[in-house]
Write an enzyme that holds these catalytic residues in place. Structure first.
Site, PDB file in Angstrom:
ATOM      1  N   ASP A   1      -3.935   1.627  11.326  1.00 18.87           N
ATOM      2  CA  ASP A   1      -4.779   1.043  10.287  1.00 18.87           C
ATOM      3  C   ASP A   1      -6.243   1.448  10.423  1.00 18.87           C
ATOM      4  OD1 ASP A   1      -2.688  -0.179   9.026  1.00 18.87           O
ATOM      5  OD2 ASP A   1      -3.099  -2.194   9.749  1.00 18.87           O
TER       6      ASP A   1
ATOM      7  N   ASP B   1      14.997  -1.925   5.368  1.00 16.50           N
ATOM      8  CA  ASP B   1      16.353  -1.920   5.913  1.00 16.50           C
ATOM      9  C   ASP B   1      16.396  -2.502   7.323  1.00 16.50           C
ATOM     10  OD1 ASP B   1      14.909   0.318   6.736  1.00 16.50           O
ATOM     11  OD2 ASP B   1      16.698   1.547   7.018  1.00 16.50           O
TER      12      ASP B   1
ATOM     13  N   ILE C   1       3.028   7.239  12.544  1.00 13.72           N
ATOM     14  CA  ILE C   1       3.675   6.025  12.026  1.00 13.72           C
ATOM     15  C   ILE C   1       3.944   6.097  10.530  1.00 13.72           C
ATOM     16  CG2 ILE C   1       3.448   3.519  11.779  1.00 13.72           C
ATOM     17  CD1 ILE C   1       1.838   3.557  14.400  1.00 13.72           C
TER      18      ILE C   1
ATOM     19  N   CYS D   1       0.819  -1.206   0.000  1.00 11.16           N
ATOM     20  CA  CYS D   1       0.000   0.000   0.000  1.00 11.16           C
ATOM     21  C   CYS D   1       0.860   1.267   0.000  1.00 11.16           C
ATOM     22  CB  CYS D   1      -0.906   0.008   1.227  1.00 11.16           C
ATOM     23  SG  CYS D   1      -2.183  -1.246   1.170  1.00 11.16           S
TER      24      CYS D   1
END
Length: 344
Positions: free
Chosen positions: A219, A37, A241, A29
């Site tokens: 979310d 990383d 976030i 998304c």
């Protein structure tokens, strides 16, 4: 892997079991920077040689060796915690993962691995101590209920002034969401494995800030934004976030919302009514939020790219129809471009 970020999770198990993993770098998304990383640094710390060329990560090790891995305490990456945890289960020696994610889905994975024979201390905490074993065994396991699906249907009930019961659910793990809904004026009742929401009025404005669990889930931020867009008063939603999580706001503006996005936050001035419009879903959660906006909007809403939502919600149109929604998923013209449409 190009279209589903979660498929990168195969890297850890392949590397620890077979000593090698070649996995295309993930897509997923469009919600902001989510580099792998953290995963790659963890694999290297465990002794793997890692190359990234031509869009593929190639990791190789005769056998992984336990080490100490310090995750970023601000993010507590879910994906990196799961991938490195999976890799460490059969590594030689002991691996310590600091600042690990505590999301319930990660904890469920830890408990599943333990049932398969993995030796994991600190389950459910931010410090995991994993002692590698030679092999894992099979088991039977039932995944926990989906918090995001449960929260989506509860917010849908709040938006449509409905009566919605979600079951099975884990109410304690939804507490921060149900607390927000109570502040917004909803009547929420909780039993052992179900949550019922009843709403008969316009919601009240509530300020929200996302954070890793047990904080407010990112979310569910887009769905919460839709709720605040029709609330009485002004609310501020802070996103800590994902830096592009507010990409649904432009579509809400098409529907008559009054929202101003600043760096890391959005100010929602509630309007009495949204109006149906053609909009575009850019990711799973944005798509779900636009479906919820369409449910409470006056007139018809057509959502392009709605097939993205199917990646995070099983039969969302069928379940909403069961609750009385007038919704139809139109067929995809091209599966590769994800341009299915949802009509409400």
């Amino acid at each position: 892997v190009r279209r589903m970020r979660g498929s990168f999770y195969v890297a850890g198990p392949l590397l620890t079991r077979f000593g090698e993993a070649q996995v295309p770098l993930p897509g997923g998304c469009v919600i902001g920077s989510r580099p792998v990383d953290f995963h790659v640094r963890g694999f290297k710390a465990l002794g793997a040689k890692v190359d990234e060329k031509y869009g593929v990560m190639h990791a190789k090790a005769d056998r992984l060796v336990g080490t100490r891995i310090d995750m970023d305490p601000r993010l507590r990456s879910v994906g990196a915690t799961v991938n490195l945890m999976l890799a460490a289960t059969m590594a030689q020696g002991t691996t310590i993962i600091e600042n690990a994610s505590r999301e319930p889905e990660v904890v469920d994975c830890q408990q599943f691995l333990a049932a398969c024979g993995a030796r994991i201390d600190g389950i459910g905490t931010t410090t995991l101590r994993i002692t590698g074993v030679e092999r894992l065994t099979g088991t039977e396991w039932s995944a926990i209920p989906d918090r995001m699906e449960a929260g989506t249907f509860l917010i849908a009930g709040a938006l449509t002034r409905g009566d919605v019961t979600v079951t099975p659910a884990e109410p304690e793990r939804l507490r921060i969401v149900t607390d927000m809904l109570v502040q917004a004026g909803c009547d929420v009742s909780i039993s052992e494995n179900a949550v019922r929401l009843r709403m008969d009025k316009r919601p009240e404005a509530v300020d929200v800030m996302t954070a890793p669990y047990p904080g407010y889930p990112t979310d569910l931020q887009p769905n919460t934004g839709v709720l605040m867009s029709v609330a009485k008063g002004t609310s501020v939603i802070e996103e800590t976030i994902f830096d592009a999580r507010f990409n649904y706001v432009d579509e809400l503006l098409r529907m008559g919302a009054d929202v101003r996005v600043m760096e890391g936050a959005a100010i929602f001035k509630g309007v009495p009514q949204l109006f149906g419009a053609p909009v575009v879903a850019t990711d799973i959660r944005a798509g779900a939020a636009l479906i919820l906006a369409g449910l409470c909007a006056e007139g018809a809403t057509e959502i392009s790219g709605a097939s993205l939502v199917d990646r995070g919600y099983e039969d969302i149109t069928g379940k909403l129809k069961g609750l009385g929604a007038q919704i139809e998923m139109l067929p995809e013209a091209d599966a590769e471009t994800s341009d299915a449409e949802c009509l409400l």
